[in-house]
Write a protein that holds these residues in place. Structure first.
Motif, PDB file in Angstrom:
ATOM      1  N   VAL A  72       0.724  -1.122   0.040  1.00 34.76           N
ATOM      2  CA  VAL A  72       0.007   0.086  -0.017  1.00 34.76           C
ATOM      3  C   VAL A  72       1.006   1.204   0.164  1.00 34.76           C
ATOM      4  O   VAL A  72       1.948   1.449   0.854  1.00 34.76           O
ATOM      5  N   GLN A  73       0.491   2.194  -0.972  1.00 36.83           N
ATOM      6  CA  GLN A  73       1.282   3.477  -1.101  1.00 36.83           C
ATOM      7  C   GLN A  73       0.299   4.699  -1.026  1.00 36.83           C
ATOM      8  O   GLN A  73      -1.058   4.084  -1.081  1.00 36.83           O
ATOM      9  N   ARG A  74       0.280   5.789  -1.098  1.00 38.45           N
ATOM     10  CA  ARG A  74      -0.536   7.044  -1.403  1.00 38.45           C
ATOM     11  C   ARG A  74      -0.425   7.741  -2.564  1.00 38.45           C
ATOM     12  O   ARG A  74       0.733   8.009  -2.784  1.00 38.45           O
ATOM     13  N   THR A  75      -1.278   8.126  -3.152  1.00 40.63           N
ATOM     14  CA  THR A  75      -1.429   9.204  -4.332  1.00 40.63           C
ATOM     15  C   THR A  75      -1.143  10.428  -3.821  1.00 40.63           C
ATOM     16  O   THR A  75      -1.106  10.660  -2.842  1.00 40.63           O
ATOM     17  N   ARG A  76      -0.922  11.468  -4.917  1.00 41.59           N
ATOM     18  CA  ARG A  76      -0.499  12.886  -4.497  1.00 41.59           C
ATOM     19  C   ARG A  76      -1.665  13.550  -3.735  1.00 41.59           C
ATOM     20  O   ARG A  76      -1.652  14.394  -3.058  1.00 41.59           O
ATOM     21  N   ASP A  77      -2.812  12.931  -4.179  1.00 40.80           N
ATOM     22  CA  ASP A  77      -4.050  13.669  -3.436  1.00 40.80           C
ATOM     23  C   ASP A  77      -4.690  12.764  -2.275  1.00 40.80           C
ATOM     24  O   ASP A  77      -5.774  12.954  -1.999  1.00 40.80           O
ATOM     25  N   GLY A  78      -3.769  11.894  -1.845  1.00 36.02           N
ATOM     26  CA  GLY A  78      -4.328  11.313  -0.563  1.00 36.02           C
ATOM     27  C   GLY A  78      -5.066   9.800  -0.611  1.00 36.02           C
ATOM     28  O   GLY A  78      -5.033   9.398   0.677  1.00 36.02           O
ATOM     29  N   THR A  79      -5.063   9.511  -1.937  1.00 32.11           N
ATOM     30  CA  THR A  79      -5.814   7.911  -1.996  1.00 32.11           C
ATOM     31  C   THR A  79      -4.775   6.952  -1.894  1.00 32.11           C
ATOM     32  O   THR A  79      -3.776   6.964  -2.211  1.00 32.11           O
ATOM     33  N   LEU A  80      -5.159   6.170  -0.853  1.00 32.55           N
ATOM     34  CA  LEU A  80      -4.269   4.922  -0.560  1.00 32.55           C
ATOM     35  C   LEU A  80      -4.461   3.842  -1.909  1.00 32.55           C
ATOM     36  O   LEU A  80      -5.638   3.601  -2.139  1.00 32.55           O
ATOM     37  N   LEU A 149      -5.784 -11.120   4.937  1.00 29.51           N
ATOM     38  CA  LEU A 149      -4.759 -10.078   4.213  1.00 29.51           C
ATOM     39  C   LEU A 149      -3.705  -9.802   5.201  1.00 29.51           C
ATOM     40  O   LEU A 149      -3.580  -9.669   6.142  1.00 29.51           O
ATOM     41  N   VAL A 150      -2.492  -9.989   4.269  1.00 25.46           N
ATOM     42  CA  VAL A 150      -1.316  -9.584   4.911  1.00 25.46           C
ATOM     43  C   VAL A 150      -0.963  -8.316   4.106  1.00 25.46           C
ATOM     44  O   VAL A 150      -0.660  -8.137   2.803  1.00 25.46           O
ATOM     45  N   LEU A 151      -1.067  -7.072   5.005  1.00 21.27           N
ATOM     46  CA  LEU A 151      -1.082  -5.783   4.104  1.00 21.27           C
ATOM     47  C   LEU A 151       0.383  -5.329   4.646  1.00 21.27           C
ATOM     48  O   LEU A 151       0.648  -5.156   5.809  1.00 21.27           O
ATOM     49  N   GLU A 152       1.114  -4.886   3.603  1.00 21.26           N
ATOM     50  CA  GLU A 152       2.503  -4.174   3.807  1.00 21.26           C
ATOM     51  C   GLU A 152       2.190  -2.722   3.660  1.00 21.26           C
ATOM     52  O   GLU A 152       2.276  -2.183   2.612  1.00 21.26           O
ATOM     53  N   VAL A 153       2.976  -1.995   4.542  1.00 23.84           N
ATOM     54  CA  VAL A 153       3.093  -0.624   4.455  1.00 23.84           C
ATOM     55  C   VAL A 153       4.323  -0.257   3.752  1.00 23.84           C
ATOM     56  O   VAL A 153       5.599  -0.517   4.210  1.00 23.84           O
ATOM     57  N   GLN A 157       9.012   6.048   3.514  1.00 25.21           N
ATOM     58  CA  GLN A 157      10.056   7.246   3.528  1.00 25.21           C
ATOM     59  C   GLN A 157       9.331   8.090   2.369  1.00 25.21           C
ATOM     60  O   GLN A 157       9.416   9.614   2.513  1.00 25.21           O
ATOM     61  N   ASP A 158       8.377   7.780   1.443  1.00 21.41           N
ATOM     62  CA  ASP A 158       8.026   8.670   0.523  1.00 21.41           C
ATOM     63  C   ASP A 158       6.376   9.305   0.860  1.00 21.41           C
ATOM     64  O   ASP A 158       6.210  10.014   0.194  1.00 21.41           O
ATOM     65  N   HIS A 159       5.964   8.546   1.700  1.00 18.90           N
ATOM     66  CA  HIS A 159       4.635   9.062   2.066  1.00 18.90           C
ATOM     67  C   HIS A 159       4.317   9.185   3.749  1.00 18.90           C
ATOM     68  O   HIS A 159       4.205   8.335   4.567  1.00 18.90           O
ATOM     69  N   PRO A 160       4.973  10.322   4.402  1.00 17.10           N
ATOM     70  CA  PRO A 160       4.747  10.550   5.674  1.00 17.10           C
ATOM     71  C   PRO A 160       3.348  10.216   6.284  1.00 17.10           C
ATOM     72  O   PRO A 160       2.285  10.715   5.702  1.00 17.10           O
TER      73      PRO A 160
END
Length: 297
Positions: A72-80, A149-153, A157-160
């Motif tokens: 899981v990451q995050r877009t520029r406008d905050g969507t995971l 689900l095994v969810l990985e953060v 470092q790119d997504h405070p």
């Protein structure tokens, strides 16, 4: 008298050696876990389907694999969103659709832009039109297919604040009730800080640290994580014995998963060493090999 003592000593040494040989022949897993080894479909059933897509979840279900793993990451406008790489280049057609936006980092694009990308064609014509799912879409598919689900953060470092955002989303979408927390969810990361954040915000959620910490450091990890999930080539029976000797934050024995293991024979060896779980791109082959060896999922 001296001769008798020598014979007794020799006899005792032989007995000890025989006992050591017998113990060496017993699978280490007998002391490490109850004989059950979880198979986790890495990024979904990603050997055949495009990784981290809804199709990969569906394929895992059709193969009978109960657990899927995602990133899981995050877009520029905050969507995971569910993506592995820090850039979109490898698994989407972003270079064709946005040629002037190199290096195509996930956090440089909006959800609208990312959701329009093709995330399946790179895997073959059969998968053309698959999309990058949002975390909300992914959780819905996991729920509707009855998977765990095994969810990985990923790339914190790119997504405070990513770990806290994930916890909030899991809560809002019903994934932090007792049933999900107890049996269907694990949150992992290479970043210890992210795991500490998850544990602080929701101490009931099971967590895993990705890596192979020094044995001397394991007690510190056991204060905030339930599993040590390691690259399989870094492991040994002795290391897992050290992991299993510790108690995690929920009062249970610390567990250990191995990744990414696509060779069924290697998976069986790791189970004998004490693996509690195997994360794999070939969950069908690995699960079948483990069952044949007496390690059901």
């Amino acid at each position: 008298m001296k001769r008798t003592r020598t014979r007794a000593t020799t006899c005792l040494a032989g007995t000890v050696a025989a006992l050591a040989a017998l113990l060496a022949a017993v699978p280490v897993a007998a002391a490490g876990h109850d004989g059950r080894v979880v198979t986790v479909a890495h990024r979904g059933a990603s050997h055949a389907a495009p990784e981290n897509t809804l199709a990969a979840v569906d394929l895992a279900r059709s193969l009978g694999i109960a657990w899927v793993e995602n990133d899981v990451q995050r877009t520029r406008d905050g969507t995971l969103v569910v993506l592995h790489d820090p850039t979109l280049a490898r698994t989407t057609d972003v270079e064709q659709k946005f040629p002037g936006r190199a290096p195509w980092k996930v956090g440089d694009f909006t959800w609208k832009e990312i959701s329009a990308l093709d995330a399946g064609a790179w895997k073959g014509p059969r998968w053309r039109g698959q999309r990058v799912p949002s975390l909300a879409q992914y959780l819905d598919r996991v729920e509707r297919t009855g998977r765990n689900l095994v969810l990985e953060v990923k790339q914190p470092q790119d997504h405070p604040g990513l770990a806290a955002d994930i916890v909030r989303t899991l809560r809002d979408l019903g994934w932090l009730d007792r049933a999900h927390v107890a049996r269907r969810l694990l949150v992992q990361s290479f970043d210890a800080g992210s795991i500490r954040t998850v544990h602080r915000l929701r101490p009931d959620v099971r967590t895993a640290f990705l890596g192979t910490p020094a044995v001397a450091d394991l007690p510190a990890y056991a204060r905030f994580t339930d599993q040590i999930n390691s690259l399989h080539t870094t492991l040994s029976p002795g290391y897992w014995a050290a992991v299993h000797a510790l108690t995690g934050p929920h009062g249970r024995r610390l567990e250990a998963y191995a990744w990414t293991v696509d060779d069924p024979a290697r998976a069986v060896t790791l189970a004998r060493w004490g693996a509690d779980g195997i994360i794999t791109n070939r969950p069908d082959l690995v699960a079948a090999a483990l069952r044949r060896a007496g390690y059901p999922g």
